[in-house]
Design an enzyme around this catalytic site. Sequence first.
Site, PDB file in Angstrom:
ATOM      1  N   LYS A 120       3.265  -6.688  11.877  1.00 31.75           N
ATOM      2  CA  LYS A 120       2.512  -6.957  10.654  1.00 31.75           C
ATOM      3  C   LYS A 120       2.670  -8.412  10.204  1.00 31.75           C
ATOM      4  O   LYS A 120       3.771  -8.899   9.971  1.00 31.75           O
ATOM      5  CB  LYS A 120       2.971  -6.014   9.541  1.00 31.75           C
ATOM      6  CG  LYS A 120       2.081  -6.077   8.326  1.00 31.75           C
ATOM      7  CD  LYS A 120       1.960  -4.723   7.690  1.00 31.75           C
ATOM      8  CE  LYS A 120       1.272  -4.809   6.351  1.00 31.75           C
ATOM      9  NZ  LYS A 120       0.946  -3.500   5.806  1.00 31.75           N
ATOM     10  N   ARG A 148       0.841  -1.201   0.000  1.00 36.39           N
ATOM     11  CA  ARG A 148       0.000   0.000   0.000  1.00 36.39           C
ATOM     12  C   ARG A 148       0.873   1.247   0.000  1.00 36.39           C
ATOM     13  O   ARG A 148       2.026   1.206   0.427  1.00 36.39           O
ATOM     14  CB  ARG A 148      -0.910   0.021   1.229  1.00 36.39           C
ATOM     15  CG  ARG A 148      -2.060  -0.962   1.159  1.00 36.39           C
ATOM     16  CD  ARG A 148      -2.973  -0.844   2.369  1.00 36.39           C
ATOM     17  NE  ARG A 148      -3.600   0.466   2.443  1.00 36.39           N
ATOM     18  CZ  ARG A 148      -3.422   1.324   3.450  1.00 36.39           C
ATOM     19  NH1 ARG A 148      -2.637   1.024   4.468  1.00 36.39           N
ATOM     20  NH2 ARG A 148      -4.033   2.485   3.440  1.00 36.39           N
ATOM     21  N   ARG A 176       3.801   4.080  15.328  1.00 39.56           N
ATOM     22  CA  ARG A 176       5.216   4.361  15.613  1.00 39.56           C
ATOM     23  C   ARG A 176       5.471   5.475  16.616  1.00 39.56           C
ATOM     24  O   ARG A 176       5.979   5.260  17.689  1.00 39.56           O
ATOM     25  CB  ARG A 176       5.924   4.698  14.319  1.00 39.56           C
ATOM     26  CG  ARG A 176       7.402   4.922  14.490  1.00 39.56           C
ATOM     27  CD  ARG A 176       8.032   5.500  13.236  1.00 39.56           C
ATOM     28  NE  ARG A 176       7.606   4.772  12.055  1.00 39.56           N
ATOM     29  CZ  ARG A 176       7.050   5.365  10.999  1.00 39.56           C
ATOM     30  NH1 ARG A 176       6.871   6.664  10.977  1.00 39.56           N
ATOM     31  NH2 ARG A 176       6.672   4.659   9.962  1.00 39.56           N
TER      32      ARG A 176
END
Length: 341
Positions: A197, A133, A334
């Site tokens: 992820k 993405r 983050r």
Amino acid sequence: MTSASPPRVRLDPTQRALLKTLADRQFHSSTELAAALGLSRTGIWKAIHALGDAGVAVAAIPGKGYRLGAPVELLDETAIRASMSREGLALLQRLDLLDSIDSTNAYLLRAAAAGSVSGHVCLAEAQTAGRGRLGRQWLSPLGANLYLSILWQFDDVSALGGLSLAVGAALAALLESTTGLVVALKWPNDLLWQDRKLGGILLEINGETHGRYNLVIGIGLNRFLPAESSTAIGQPVTDLHQALGESAPRRNALAGSVIDAVLQVCRDFPATGLSAYLETWRRYHGLAGRQVAFQHGHEEWTGRIVDIDDHGRILIGRSDGSVGAFASGEVQLRRVDGMSG
Ligand code: BTN
């Protein structure tokens, strides 16, 4: 595929035979491999290096021989089909298994342009230009993970906004029902485990033919990421092997059940829309209530994730108490939580 001829790299027969022999993850001496494959020991050495270049880690231990650094189960059409339901098999028009390709999404977009139709599915052992993405790269070492794309044609693209969430919800539910693993969804459709992820979904559209839009749904699911790739990715990643150990699903079985589930979403979505998947998506929503950084266009701010609305937009609460609904943007863990999204 009909006429498009995409650039692709093939595993040569020696590399394929070598991988098959090493797939048992036992040590094999170069003398033994040379005899089994009808090559010189130098030939074996070269083939081992070629596998390394293709992303397969092979450990060489003096006195013991060669051993695969990670398990490799090559893609196999019979095994994939065996884990699909009758319904799923009826929706599957064509299954292409490739050794290596630039991107399985790009492959199917080319196939669509050349006249391919709904239900064309493609998987690759490796991608040389895997797409993520927001223009990111999707690292795709050979043999370790799932790189899979599905072509489906839709009449109405205006309703497709929620499809990527529906696919994410279907995959989260599938992983729990087949492996017991409860993953978390990060809007719009990242699959996370322990904030790392595990998988991602990329939808791409290729124009319109005869009033129908060619949509390619690309799915990357980490099954076993070699340590070097995990480091190269630059964000916290994980794989099914870390999450489930030896009970991680076999690669072909996983591929079959993912194809099965996603084909059924494609079939049903035009009639049901996102509403049929909202409850499932929310059940796996991993970040509700979390403080995140949100990037929307050139703007970035921190806020608390509230929910998604019924159109699949993310609802983010700002410090002034207002809540914004966004159809696009990037949620990042983050800066706020000390890890990347
Ligand atoms: C993301 O960034 O989260 C989406 C990643 C999607 C990766 C998959 S791998 C198979 C398919 N082919 C591609 O080039 N990308 C998708």
